[in-house]
Design an enzyme around this catalytic site. Structure first.
Site, PDB file in Angstrom:
ATOM      1  N   CYS A 188      10.291  41.806  -8.954  1.00  0.00           N
ATOM      2  CA  CYS A 188      10.724  42.420 -10.031  1.00  0.00           C
ATOM      3  C   CYS A 188       9.064  42.180 -10.193  1.00  0.00           C
ATOM      4  O   CYS A 188       8.327  44.242 -11.152  1.00  0.00           O
ATOM      5  CB  CYS A 188      11.412  41.907 -10.587  1.00  0.00           C
ATOM      6  SG  CYS A 188      13.245  41.996 -10.377  1.00  0.00           S
ATOM      7  N   LYS A 211      14.624  46.713 -18.793  1.00  0.00           N
ATOM      8  CA  LYS A 211      13.832  45.539 -17.919  1.00  0.00           C
ATOM      9  C   LYS A 211      13.193  46.373 -17.918  1.00  0.00           C
ATOM     10  O   LYS A 211      11.752  44.685 -16.974  1.00  0.00           O
ATOM     11  CB  LYS A 211      14.316  47.242 -16.631  1.00  0.00           C
ATOM     12  CG  LYS A 211      14.311  46.660 -15.366  1.00  0.00           C
ATOM     13  CD  LYS A 211      15.236  45.529 -14.776  1.00  0.00           C
ATOM     14  CE  LYS A 211      14.977  44.820 -13.320  1.00  0.00           C
ATOM     15  NZ  LYS A 211      15.149  43.270 -13.168  1.00  0.00           N
TER      16      LYS A 211
END
Length: 434
Positions: free
Chosen positions: A279, A225
């Protein structure tokens, strides 16, 4: 971890009739509503009472295509119920925020609070999935927090062969503006504390995910991720750095990138006013914190993308000196086009910095917000206006976000104004559209 032919469902396996989703934000709410649309009873938990109240009325608390319809249906059919405390369930999905602190280390306080809260209602046979973006090693700590709160339960980090609770890390991979589609269509990485944990989580995601489910271990899934967003950050940094080089050399960066990308092995991204969103602007720091000596390129990319916002600010201020009482119109506040998401938005940061100067009039056009954010709303020289008003009043137009609405502008109306196009939507920085 590779698939194992020896794995078999355990006697503890049972259907996921009730799932508890911790955190009803940008990830948790779409996930909860999607699960409910598949016939699962979902308990949605959020500490924000106003969020709980709004969802209980069948409404989303943020803008996202198709989400309001999905939430309204889930609530009206009583498949989704929003509450402020977790309740017993077959599985628990944790999708709470993981911001970073001033020192760029992850703030895991919400993750820890969620772990301790669900520990009080866990029962043997339950599955717990952490979806929040976290530094490598967080899923292990998550297990330890649960064990501290419920010492009678056997966790997989203590007894991997025979735990009472299965724990898995499965990071989200969805994009604002496409959340509902990507939640179903995108591949998922399932990182179990053990293989049995991962396979149990795989059964849950098969309820609604059409993409491929890739089984691995928790640490690898955590790293993947962070790697995805650090990769994007580095590539955006190259584009942003190139844009600053082109400005210094008086070269049209958009033309340069278009031509360079005609090489069969070159794919330069588009520059912008910086990097935003929860993010890309944050996740690389989690990886940097794990290995500070080995991540010099990632650190440099973070600095370049932060500097780009300052470069845009200075460019605007240079143009403001040409006017006695400048009127500046900033177009866009969100971190990306066609959403209302302001998290870590470079556009918002730039406008906030400009708003500190009370010797000018600042006009803000943001079609996806009804009102200005609190950081701007109280300034008497800052005004939210419609696009046509900005075009008629502004001396300087600063295009910060490539909203679809901004593509419809009559180009003839901007010729007599100073234009700073940071996203290449109009391509008029050097005097005429391209």
């Amino acid at each position: 971890m590779p698939a194992s032919a020896s794995w078999r469902p355990s006697a503890m396996d049972k259907p996921f009739d009730r799932i508890c989703v911790m955190g009803l934000g940008y990830i948790g709410l779409p996930t909860a509503a999607t699960l409910a649309s598949r016939g699962v009873d979902v308990i949605g938990v959020d500490v924000n009472e106003s969020v709980v109240a709004k969802i209980s009325e069948g409404q989303s608390h943020f803008s996202e295509p198709d989400l309001d319809m999905l939430v309204r249906s889930a609530v009206s059919t009583e498949r989704l119920r929003a509450v402020s405390e977790p309740e017993p369930a077959d599985a628990f999905l944790v999708a709470v925020p993981t911001p970073f602190r001033a020192d760029h280390n992850a703030d895991l306080s919400c993750v820890e609070a969620a772990a301790r809260a669900i520990a009080r209602v866990l029962e043997p046979g339950n599955l717990v999935i952490l979806e929040s973006t976290c530094p490598v090693g967080t899923t292990l700590r998550f297990c330890e927090w649960i064990a501290e709160e419920s010492p009678d339960l056997r966790l997989p980090h203590e007894e991997p062969a025979n735990p009472d609770i299965n724990v898995t890390y499965c990071p989200e991979r969805i994009l604002p503006g496409r959340m509902i589609l990507e939640l179903v269509e995108n591949d998922r990485i399932i990182g179990g504390m053990t293989e049995t944990c991962a396979r149990r989580a795989e059964e849950l995601y098969e309820i609604f995910v059409k993409g491929t489910l890739h089984v691995s271990n928790a640490s690898t899934a955590e790293l993947v991720k962070l790697t995805e967003n650090a990769y994007r950050d580095v590539n955006i940094a190259f584009a942003n750095e190139l844009s600053m080089v082109c400005e210094k050399l008086d070269v049209d960066v958009w033309e340069a990138i278009d031509l360079a990308n005609r090489h069969p092995r070159v794919n330069i991204l588009k520059p912008g006013p910086g990097v935003g969103g929860h993010c890309i602007a944050i996740d690389p720091w989690f990886l940097i914190a794990n290995a500070p000596e080995e991540t010099r390129l990632m650190q440099a990319a973070r600095r370049v993308n932060d500097v780009k916002s300052h470069a845009v600010l200075e460019r605007v201020r240079r143009q403001m000196r040409r006017f006695r009482e400048p009127v500046v119109a900033c177009l866009g506040l969100s971190y990306k086009p066609d959403v209302d998401d302001l998290r870590e938005s470079p556009a918002l940061h730039i406008v906030e910095e400009l708003a500190r100067d009370d010797e000018m009039q600042l006009l803000v056009v943001e079609p996806h917000l009804k009102t200005l954010p609190a950081t701007l709303a109280e300034a008497i020289h800052v005004e939210k206006v419609e696009m046509n008003d900005a075009l008629s009043r502004a001396d300087i137009l600063v295009l910060l976000v490539g909203h679809r609405e901004f593509r419809k502008v009559d180009m003839r109306k901007i010729y007599e104004r100073v234009v700073i196009d940071t996203v290449g939507l109009w391509r008029v920085d050097r005097g005429e559209p391209r």
